[in-house]
Design a protein around this motif. Structure first.
Motif, PDB file in Angstrom:
ATOM      1  N   ASP A  52       0.856  -1.181   0.000  1.00 10.96           N
ATOM      2  CA  ASP A  52       0.000   0.000   0.000  1.00 10.96           C
ATOM      3  C   ASP A  52       0.897   1.238   0.000  1.00 10.96           C
ATOM      4  N   ASN A  53       0.319   2.398   0.048  1.00 10.85           N
ATOM      5  CA  ASN A  53       1.052   3.627  -0.216  1.00 10.85           C
ATOM      6  C   ASN A  53       2.164   3.945   0.758  1.00 10.85           C
ATOM      7  N   GLY A  54       3.348   4.143   0.196  1.00  8.03           N
ATOM      8  CA  GLY A  54       4.478   4.725   0.889  1.00  8.03           C
ATOM      9  C   GLY A  54       5.154   3.901   1.959  1.00  8.03           C
ATOM     10  N   LYS A  71       4.622   7.442   4.080  1.00  4.40           N
ATOM     11  CA  LYS A  71       3.192   7.161   4.059  1.00  4.40           C
ATOM     12  C   LYS A  71       2.421   8.374   4.593  1.00  4.40           C
ATOM     13  N   GLY A  78       5.933   8.712  -0.243  1.00  8.90           N
ATOM     14  CA  GLY A  78       4.605   8.401   0.286  1.00  8.90           C
ATOM     15  C   GLY A  78       3.714   7.698  -0.716  1.00  8.90           C
TER      16      GLY A  78
END
Length: 190
Positions: A52-54, A71, A78
């Motif tokens: 998932d993100n970052g 993140k 991020g």
């Protein structure tokens, strides 16, 4: 498992936990891939993995590969994450710098299974990555939008426009090829 953290004993607890989780994830994915081979399904199975993100702040060694942000930010640290698409019967292993995102997964699967365009709701978010399976395809045509609270970014293959507060209308522009760490805002020059 505690055994997953042993190799990281010299690190602080948060870093041990983080890298121990990666060891467990690697083991689990390895078991899944082995079972696909055992059942004779690996060659015909499209397997997608992405984080998932970052990356996380405060982890040693750092988790963003030297990029700016973590993140929760719209800087590359991020947003960028590991992503792997494996399809042994179709894709030759390689690394690409083609910008892709999770919203590309639906159009990719629709393309792979031959879902007719007329049955899809328009507009279709994302871009099919199927052409990329055969080789490099050049620059991404559709930019990737991202929003987190009041933060937003629009990322192309080379340029990225971002704001840390969409309500203020204060934007930054970066050339990701020349400045991977987003240190020079080129909005005024460009």
């Amino acid at each position: 498992l505690e055994a997953d953290k042993v190799a990281f004993g010299a690190l602080d607890k948060a870093s041990q936990d983080h890298y121990g989780e990666l060891v467990a994830l690697d083991r689990s994915l390895g078991k899944l891939r082995q079972k696909l081979r055992d059942f004779g399904m690996a060659e015909k199975t499209l397997l997608v993995f992405n984080s998932d993100n970052g990356g996380l702040p405060g982890i040693t060694p750092e988790t963003v590969g030297g990029l700016r942000g973590f993140k929760g930010s719209v800087f590359e640290g991020g947003l960028r994450v590991p992503g792997i698409i494996e399809w042994p019967g179709v894709i030759q292993p390689r690394v690409t710098k083609y910008a892709a995102c999770t919203m590309d997964l639906f159009p990719t699967v629709a393309d792979v299974v031959g879902l007719p365009a007329e049955v899809m709701l328009k507009p279709v978010d994302g871009t099919s990555l199927k052409p990329l399976f055969a080789g490099e395809t050049g620059e991404r045509k559709k930019p990737i939008p991202f929003r987190f609270g009041t933060k937003a970014a629009l990322t192309g293959q080379r340029y990225k426009l971002l704001t840390e507060n969409i309500g203020k209308g204060d934007f930054q522009l970066y050339d990701l090829e020349a400045d991977t760490q987003e240190t020079k805002d080129i909005r005024k020059e460009q």
